[in-house]
Design a protein around this motif. Structure first.
Motif, PDB file in Angstrom:
ATOM      1  N   ASP A  81       0.819  -1.218   0.000  1.00 18.73           N
ATOM      2  CA  ASP A  81       0.000   0.000   0.000  1.00 18.73           C
ATOM      3  C   ASP A  81       0.852   1.266   0.000  1.00 18.73           C
ATOM      4  OD1 ASP A  81      -2.370  -1.479   0.001  1.00 18.73           O
ATOM      5  OD2 ASP A  81      -2.381  -1.615   2.192  1.00 18.73           O
ATOM      6  N   GLY A  82       1.909   1.263  -0.812  1.00 25.89           N
ATOM      7  CA  GLY A  82       2.766   2.429  -0.951  1.00 25.89           C
ATOM      8  C   GLY A  82       3.774   2.622   0.162  1.00 25.89           C
ATOM      9  N   ARG A  83       3.832   1.699   1.099  1.00 25.99           N
ATOM     10  CA  ARG A  83       4.753   1.827   2.227  1.00 25.99           C
ATOM     11  C   ARG A  83       5.789   0.716   2.173  1.00 25.99           C
ATOM     12  NH1 ARG A  83       3.024   1.714   8.526  1.00 25.99           N
ATOM     13  NH2 ARG A  83       5.101   2.070   9.360  1.00 25.99           N
ATOM     14  N   PRO A  84       7.074   1.063   2.401  1.00 30.29           N
ATOM     15  CA  PRO A  84       8.107   0.018   2.358  1.00 30.29           C
ATOM     16  C   PRO A  84       7.946  -0.973   3.507  1.00 30.29           C
ATOM     17  CG  PRO A  84       9.051   2.097   3.108  1.00 30.29           C
ATOM     18  CD  PRO A  84       7.632   2.384   2.707  1.00 30.29           C
ATOM     19  N   LYS A  85       8.249  -2.233   3.208  1.00 29.04           N
ATOM     20  CA  LYS A  85       8.208  -3.296   4.215  1.00 29.04           C
ATOM     21  C   LYS A  85       9.530  -4.040   4.169  1.00 29.04           C
ATOM     22  CE  LYS A  85       5.281  -6.982   6.022  1.00 29.04           C
ATOM     23  NZ  LYS A  85       3.948  -7.612   5.911  1.00 29.04           N
ATOM     24  N   GLU A  86      10.069  -4.348   5.346  1.00 32.58           N
ATOM     25  CA  GLU A  86      11.317  -5.100   5.469  1.00 32.58           C
ATOM     26  C   GLU A  86      11.041  -6.335   6.318  1.00 32.58           C
ATOM     27  OE1 GLU A  86      14.284  -2.600   7.254  1.00 32.58           O
ATOM     28  OE2 GLU A  86      14.128  -1.101   5.671  1.00 32.58           O
ATOM     29  N   VAL A  87      11.297  -7.507   5.746  1.00 33.30           N
ATOM     30  CA  VAL A  87      11.063  -8.754   6.478  1.00 33.30           C
ATOM     31  C   VAL A  87      12.394  -9.478   6.679  1.00 33.30           C
ATOM     32  CG1 VAL A  87       9.725 -10.880   6.609  1.00 33.30           C
ATOM     33  CG2 VAL A  87       8.809  -8.929   5.335  1.00 33.30           C
ATOM     34  N   ALA A  88      12.787  -9.607   7.947  1.00 32.48           N
ATOM     35  CA  ALA A  88      13.989 -10.366   8.309  1.00 32.48           C
ATOM     36  C   ALA A  88      13.599 -11.845   8.349  1.00 32.48           C
ATOM     37  CB  ALA A  88      14.501  -9.915   9.668  1.00 32.48           C
ATOM     38  N   TYR A  89      14.425 -12.697   7.761  1.00 32.23           N
ATOM     39  CA  TYR A  89      14.126 -14.133   7.706  1.00 32.23           C
ATOM     40  C   TYR A  89      15.270 -14.973   8.247  1.00 32.23           C
ATOM     41  CZ  TYR A  89       9.999 -13.764   4.674  1.00 32.23           C
ATOM     42  OH  TYR A  89       8.746 -13.515   4.169  1.00 32.23           O
ATOM     43  N   TRP A  90      14.901 -16.141   8.749  1.00 32.11           N
ATOM     44  CA  TRP A  90      15.854 -17.166   9.180  1.00 32.11           C
ATOM     45  C   TRP A  90      15.481 -18.489   8.544  1.00 32.11           C
ATOM     46  CZ3 TRP A  90      14.794 -12.998  12.006  1.00 32.11           C
ATOM     47  CH2 TRP A  90      15.865 -12.364  12.656  1.00 32.11           C
ATOM     48  N   TRP A  91      16.482 -19.339   8.375  1.00 33.92           N
ATOM     49  CA  TRP A  91      16.314 -20.743   8.003  1.00 33.92           C
ATOM     50  C   TRP A  91      16.078 -21.428   9.335  1.00 33.92           C
ATOM     51  CZ3 TRP A  91      15.106 -23.989   4.514  1.00 33.92           C
ATOM     52  CH2 TRP A  91      15.756 -25.188   4.237  1.00 33.92           C
ATOM     53  N   ALA A  92      14.952 -22.090   9.530  1.00 36.36           N
ATOM     54  CA  ALA A  92      14.608 -22.604  10.855  1.00 36.36           C
ATOM     55  C   ALA A  92      14.076 -24.029  10.785  1.00 36.36           C
ATOM     56  CB  ALA A  92      13.573 -21.702  11.507  1.00 36.36           C
ATOM     57  N   ARG A  93      14.497 -24.830  11.743  1.00 36.27           N
ATOM     58  CA  ARG A  93      14.026 -26.210  11.839  1.00 36.27           C
ATOM     59  C   ARG A  93      12.783 -26.271  12.725  1.00 36.27           C
ATOM     60  NH1 ARG A  93      17.260 -31.774  12.557  1.00 36.27           N
ATOM     61  NH2 ARG A  93      15.444 -33.087  12.890  1.00 36.27           N
ATOM     62  N   ALA A  94      11.749 -26.924  12.225  1.00 41.89           N
ATOM     63  CA  ALA A  94      10.509 -27.094  12.993  1.00 41.89           C
ATOM     64  C   ALA A  94      10.749 -28.066  14.135  1.00 41.89           C
ATOM     65  CB  ALA A  94       9.400 -27.607  12.090  1.00 41.89           C
ATOM     66  N   LEU A  95      10.152 -27.756  15.275  1.00 43.81           N
ATOM     67  CA  LEU A  95      10.212 -28.630  16.438  1.00 43.81           C
ATOM     68  C   LEU A  95       8.804 -29.168  16.705  1.00 43.81           C
ATOM     69  CD1 LEU A  95      12.615 -26.417  18.585  1.00 43.81           C
ATOM     70  CD2 LEU A  95      13.224 -28.395  17.177  1.00 43.81           C
ATOM     71  N   ASP A  96       8.398 -29.227  17.941  1.00 44.14           N
ATOM     72  CA  ASP A  96       7.110 -29.808  18.294  1.00 44.14           C
ATOM     73  C   ASP A  96       5.953 -28.822  18.092  1.00 44.14           C
ATOM     74  OD1 ASP A  96       8.169 -28.234  20.374  1.00 44.14           O
ATOM     75  OD2 ASP A  96       6.890 -29.199  21.843  1.00 44.14           O
ATOM     76  N   GLY A  97       4.761 -29.364  18.102  1.00 42.99           N
ATOM     77  CA  GLY A  97       3.561 -28.546  17.981  1.00 42.99           C
ATOM     78  C   GLY A  97       2.625 -29.114  16.941  1.00 42.99           C
ATOM     79  N   GLY A  98       1.500 -28.421  16.760  1.00 42.97           N
ATOM     80  CA  GLY A  98       0.508 -28.869  15.793  1.00 42.97           C
ATOM     81  C   GLY A  98      -0.296 -27.701  15.259  1.00 42.97           C
ATOM     82  N   PHE A  99      -0.648 -27.763  14.002  1.00 45.03           N
ATOM     83  CA  PHE A  99      -1.352 -26.685  13.315  1.00 45.03           C
ATOM     84  C   PHE A  99      -2.837 -26.678  13.660  1.00 45.03           C
ATOM     85  CE2 PHE A  99      -3.789 -25.274   9.535  1.00 45.03           C
ATOM     86  CZ  PHE A  99      -3.398 -23.940   9.537  1.00 45.03           C
TER      87      PHE A  99
END
Length: 138
Positions: A81-99
């Motif tokens: 929407d006309g505004r700059p966005k910066e997204v920092a990312y990591w390579w990450a291994r999934a651990l426990d949990g459920g969707f």
């Protein structure tokens, strides 16, 4: 009020797990019904939150999985929407949990890297996946 040139700060992960078949890895992609797109889990940083804490929180909120951050990936820059966005990312291994589906994220898929590459909606997300896949994982 924030000036329009102030970037929106966000963070996320290219989330992976060992393949259930025992061969290779699988990449997690989330579906956002608001945009009808497939992407890596990510979201806006809260006031005072570090990029690392945001990435961990967003992965948990969007995928239901805790994760272990690995190497830092390139920061992705684009405009919303006309505004700059910066997204920092990591390579990450999934651990426990459920969707658990939510209004924001209604689906989670685990795909082999080539299938994930094709499913991703944005070219910037495909490029990020390619960069992540060039990093050795154990």
């Amino acid at each position: 009020m924030t000036a329009p040139t102030t970037p929106i700060l966000a963070a996320g992960c290219v989330l992976w797990r060992p393949s259930v078949s025992g061969h290779g890895i699988e990449i997690a992609l989330v579906h956002r019904p608001k945009w009808d797109d497939w992407s890596h889990p990510k979201g806006k940083r809260k006031r005072g939150e570090t990029a690392e804490a945001c990435a961990l929180r967003e992965v948990l909120e969007e995928t239901g999985r805790r994760c272990e951050l690995g190497p830092r990936l390139p920061t992705v820059h684009y405009t919303v929407d006309g505004r700059p966005k910066e997204v920092a990312y990591w390579w990450a291994r999934a651990l426990d949990g459920g969707f658990v589906p939510t209004r924001e994220i209604d689906a989670l898929v685990w795909l082999p890297p080539s299938s994930a590459h094709h499913r991703l909606t944005q070219p910037r997300d495909r490029a990020l996946l390619d960069t992540a896949l060039s990093i050795p994982h154990s």
